[in-house]
Write an enzyme that holds these catalytic residues in place. Structure first.
Site, PDB file in Angstrom:
ATOM      1  CB  SER A 142       1.268   1.920   7.552  1.00 47.98           C
ATOM      2  OG  SER A 142       2.031   0.747   7.349  1.00 47.98           O
ATOM      3  CE1 TYR A 157      -0.098   2.214   2.404  1.00 56.55           C
ATOM      4  CE2 TYR A 157       1.671   1.119   3.612  1.00 56.55           C
ATOM      5  CZ  TYR A 157       0.333   1.454   3.484  1.00 56.55           C
ATOM      6  OH  TYR A 157      -0.573   1.026   4.430  1.00 56.55           O
TER       7      TYR A 157
HETATM    8  N1  LIG Z   1      -3.901  -4.257   5.831  1.00 54.22           N
HETATM    9  C1  LIG Z   1      -2.700  -3.902   6.288  1.00 54.22           C
HETATM   10  O1  LIG Z   1      -1.790  -4.746   6.414  1.00 54.22           O
HETATM   11  C2  LIG Z   1      -2.429  -2.485   6.700  1.00 54.22           C
HETATM   12  C3  LIG Z   1      -1.298  -2.218   7.468  1.00 54.22           C
HETATM   13  C4  LIG Z   1      -1.016  -0.913   7.842  1.00 54.22           C
HETATM   14  C5  LIG Z   1      -1.859   0.114   7.476  1.00 54.22           C
HETATM   15  N2  LIG Z   1      -2.960  -0.159   6.724  1.00 54.22           N
HETATM   16  C6  LIG Z   1      -3.816   0.968   6.358  1.00 54.22           C
HETATM   17  O2  LIG Z   1      -5.114   0.740   6.878  1.00 54.22           O
HETATM   18  C7  LIG Z   1      -6.076   1.369   6.032  1.00 54.22           C
HETATM   19  C8  LIG Z   1      -7.124   0.340   5.631  1.00 54.22           C
HETATM   20  O3  LIG Z   1      -6.467  -0.714   4.965  1.00 54.22           O
HETATM   21  P1  LIG Z   1      -7.190  -2.116   4.692  1.00 54.22           P
HETATM   22  O4  LIG Z   1      -6.126  -3.135   4.609  1.00 54.22           O
HETATM   23  O5  LIG Z   1      -8.316  -2.288   5.622  1.00 54.22           O
HETATM   24  O6  LIG Z   1      -7.738  -1.858   3.204  1.00 54.22           O
HETATM   25  P2  LIG Z   1      -8.715  -2.752   2.313  1.00 54.22           P
HETATM   26  O7  LIG Z   1      -9.197  -3.965   3.018  1.00 54.22           O
HETATM   27  O8  LIG Z   1      -8.029  -2.869   0.995  1.00 54.22           O
HETATM   28  O9  LIG Z   1      -9.988  -1.769   2.171  1.00 54.22           O
HETATM   29  C9  LIG Z   1      -9.803  -0.531   1.574  1.00 54.22           C
HETATM   30  C10 LIG Z   1     -10.976   0.353   1.945  1.00 54.22           C
HETATM   31  O10 LIG Z   1     -10.675   1.699   1.533  1.00 54.22           O
HETATM   32  C11 LIG Z   1     -11.635   2.128   0.572  1.00 54.22           C
HETATM   33  N3  LIG Z   1     -10.963   3.017  -0.360  1.00 54.22           N
HETATM   34  C12 LIG Z   1      -9.890   2.757  -1.153  1.00 54.22           C
HETATM   35  N4  LIG Z   1      -9.553   3.862  -1.860  1.00 54.22           N
HETATM   36  C13 LIG Z   1     -10.439   4.828  -1.495  1.00 54.22           C
HETATM   37  C14 LIG Z   1     -10.639   6.162  -1.881  1.00 54.22           C
HETATM   38  N5  LIG Z   1      -9.847   6.747  -2.788  1.00 54.22           N
HETATM   39  N6  LIG Z   1     -11.649   6.853  -1.315  1.00 54.22           N
HETATM   40  C15 LIG Z   1     -12.459   6.277  -0.390  1.00 54.22           C
HETATM   41  N7  LIG Z   1     -12.331   5.003   0.015  1.00 54.22           N
HETATM   42  C16 LIG Z   1     -11.328   4.296  -0.539  1.00 54.22           C
HETATM   43  C17 LIG Z   1     -12.198   0.856  -0.043  1.00 54.22           C
HETATM   44  O11 LIG Z   1     -13.490   1.098  -0.603  1.00 54.22           O
HETATM   45  P3  LIG Z   1     -14.132   0.091  -1.708  1.00 54.22           P
HETATM   46  O12 LIG Z   1     -14.599  -1.135  -0.930  1.00 54.22           O
HETATM   47  O13 LIG Z   1     -15.248   0.877  -2.293  1.00 54.22           O
HETATM   48  O14 LIG Z   1     -13.054  -0.241  -2.684  1.00 54.22           O
HETATM   49  C18 LIG Z   1     -12.233  -0.035   1.202  1.00 54.22           C
HETATM   50  O15 LIG Z   1     -13.330   0.278   2.012  1.00 54.22           O
HETATM   51  C19 LIG Z   1      -5.293   1.966   4.870  1.00 54.22           C
HETATM   52  O16 LIG Z   1      -5.017   3.317   5.134  1.00 54.22           O
HETATM   53  C20 LIG Z   1      -4.007   1.161   4.869  1.00 54.22           C
HETATM   54  O17 LIG Z   1      -2.944   1.857   4.282  1.00 54.22           O
HETATM   55  C21 LIG Z   1      -3.282  -1.433   6.333  1.00 54.22           C
END
Ligand SMILES: NC(=O)c1ccc[n+]([C@@H]2O[C@H](COP(=O)([O-])OP(=O)(O)OC[C@H]3O[C@@H](n4cnc5c(N)ncnc54)[C@H](OP(=O)(O)O)[C@@H]3O)[C@@H](O)[C@H]2O)c1
Length: 249
Positions: A142, A157
Site C-alpha cells: 500500500s 497498517y
Molecule cells: N482499497 C484500498 O484503498 C487499498 C489501498 C492500498 C492497499 N490495499 C490492499 O489491497 C488488498 C486488497 O484490499 P481491498 O480493498 O480489495 O479489500 P476488500 O475489498 O476489503 O476485500 C478483502 C478481501 O480479502 C479477503 N480477506 C480478508 N481477510 C482475509 C484473511 N484473513 N484470509 C483470506 N482472505 C482474507 C476477503 O475475503 P471475504 O470476502 O471472505 O471477506 C476479501 O476477498 C489488501 O491487502 C489491502 O491492504 C487496498
C-alpha cells in the site's frame, strides 16, 4: 492470451482488488484459485463468472493468518490444478484506530494477515516454483507502507505494509534467479474497504491525489498482471506504485 493455462493463486480474491485481479487473469487464459476467508457467495460469484466464460477457477476457503489454513489452501490448489505459476498475496487486514486505541490483538491481526500470512504463502509457493525453476510472486502492499506515507490512525497498517515492501526485496534475493518477487503499492482504491470510510477520510483520499479520484480495482489489477507477465521478465524486487499521484503530495 498471455497466461494461457498458467495457474494463479490469489488470496482475498472474493472482493475488491483481488476479485478484479482474478477476473483479469482469467480473461488472459489463467486457471485461477480464488481464495476467500468467509464470504463464500462472493467467491462463488467470481468463480461462476470465470466458468461462464469457459475459464477455469476454484474457490478456496482459507484464513491467511492461520498456518494450517494456508497449508490446506495450497493442497487444494495443487489437487485442482497441479502446480502454481503465480502467487498474488493480496489478502490484507486493516484496523483503523488511533495510537492510543490500538491493542495487542489489533497488532496481531494486522501483522498476521498482511505480513506473516504473505510470508507463509510465499514460502509454500516458493518451494513449488524453485522445483520448477520458474514462478512469480506479487505482494500487495500500500502507499501507506512507503516511508513518508503513514497516516494518523493507521500506524499498525502502515508498519505492516512497510514490512511487506521490505520482505519483497529480501524474498526477491532469496528466490532469485528463477522466481521473481515484486510488490504493488495501491493508493486509495474503490473497494469495500474505502466504502467503509467516513466522508472526511474519503474526501481527503480523493483530494490529496493528483487525479482527484480513487483508483479503480481494475487499475490495480492491471499493475499486478503486468508484474506477473513475461513483459516484466527483467523486474524483481520492485515496488510499483499505482496511486494516481497520491503519494507525491
Ligand atoms: N482499497 C484500498 O484503498 C487499498 C489501498 C492500498 C492497499 N490495499 C490492499 O489491497 C488488498 C486488497 O484490499 P481491498 O480493498 O480489495 O479489500 P476488500 O475489498 O476489503 O476485500 C478483502 C478481501 O480479502 C479477503 N480477506 C480478508 N481477510 C482475509 C484473511 N484473513 N484470509 C483470506 N482472505 C482474507 C476477503 O475475503 P471475504 O470476502 O471472505 O471477506 C476479501 O476477498 C489488501 O491487502 C489491502 O491492504 C487496498
Amino acid at each position: 492470451m498471455k497466461f494461457k493455462d498458467k495457474v494463479v493463486l490469489i488470496t482475498g480474491a472474493s472482493r475488491g482488488i483481488g476479485r478484479s485481479t482474478a477476473l483479469l487473469f482469467a480473461s488472459q487464459g489463467a486457471k485461477v484459485a480464488v481464495n476467500y476467508v468467509s464470504n463464500k457467495n462472493a467467491a462463488d460469484e467470481v468463480v461462476n463468472r470465470i466458468i461462464a466464460k469457459k475459464g477455469h477457477a476454484i474457490a478456496v476457503q482459507a484464513d491467511v493468518s492461520n498456518p494450517d489454513d494456508i497449508q490446506r489452501m495450497f493442497v487444494e490448489t495443487l489437487q485442482a490444478f497441479g502446480t502454481i505459476d503465480v502467487l498474488i498475496n493480496n489478502a490484507g487486514a486493516h484496523v483503523p484506530k488511533s495510537f492510543w486505541e490500538i491493542n495487542w490483538q489489533d497488532w496481531e491481526k494486522v501483522l498476521h494477515t498482511n505480513v506473516i500470512g504473505s510470508f507463509m504463502c510465499a514460502r509454500e509457493a516458493g518451494r513449488i516454483m524453485l522445483d520448477r525453476k520458474s514462478g512469480v510472486i506479487v505482494n500487495v502492499a500500500s502507499v501507506r507502507g512507503l516511508f513518508h506515507c503513514g497516516r494518523v490512525g493507521n500506524l499498525d497498517y502502515s508498519a505492516a505494509k512497510s514490512a511487506v515492501i521490505s520482505m519483497t526485496t529480501t524474498m526477491a534475493k532469496e528466490l532469485a534467479p528463477h522466481v521473481r518477487v515484486n510488490a504493488i503499492a495501491p493508493g486509495p482504491t474503490e473497494t469495500d474497504l474505502t466504502a467503509s470510510w467516513d466522508k472526511e477520510t474519503l474526501s481527503c483520499a480523493i483530494n490529496d491525489g493528483l487525479m482527484k479520484r480513487l483508483m479503480k480495482p481494475e487499475e490495480i489489477a492491471q499493475g499486478i498482471l503486468f508484474l506477473s507477465s513475461p513483459e516484466a521478465s527483467g523486474i524483481t524486487g520492485h515496488v510499483l506504485v499505482v496511486d494516481g499521484g497520491y503519494s507525491l503530495k
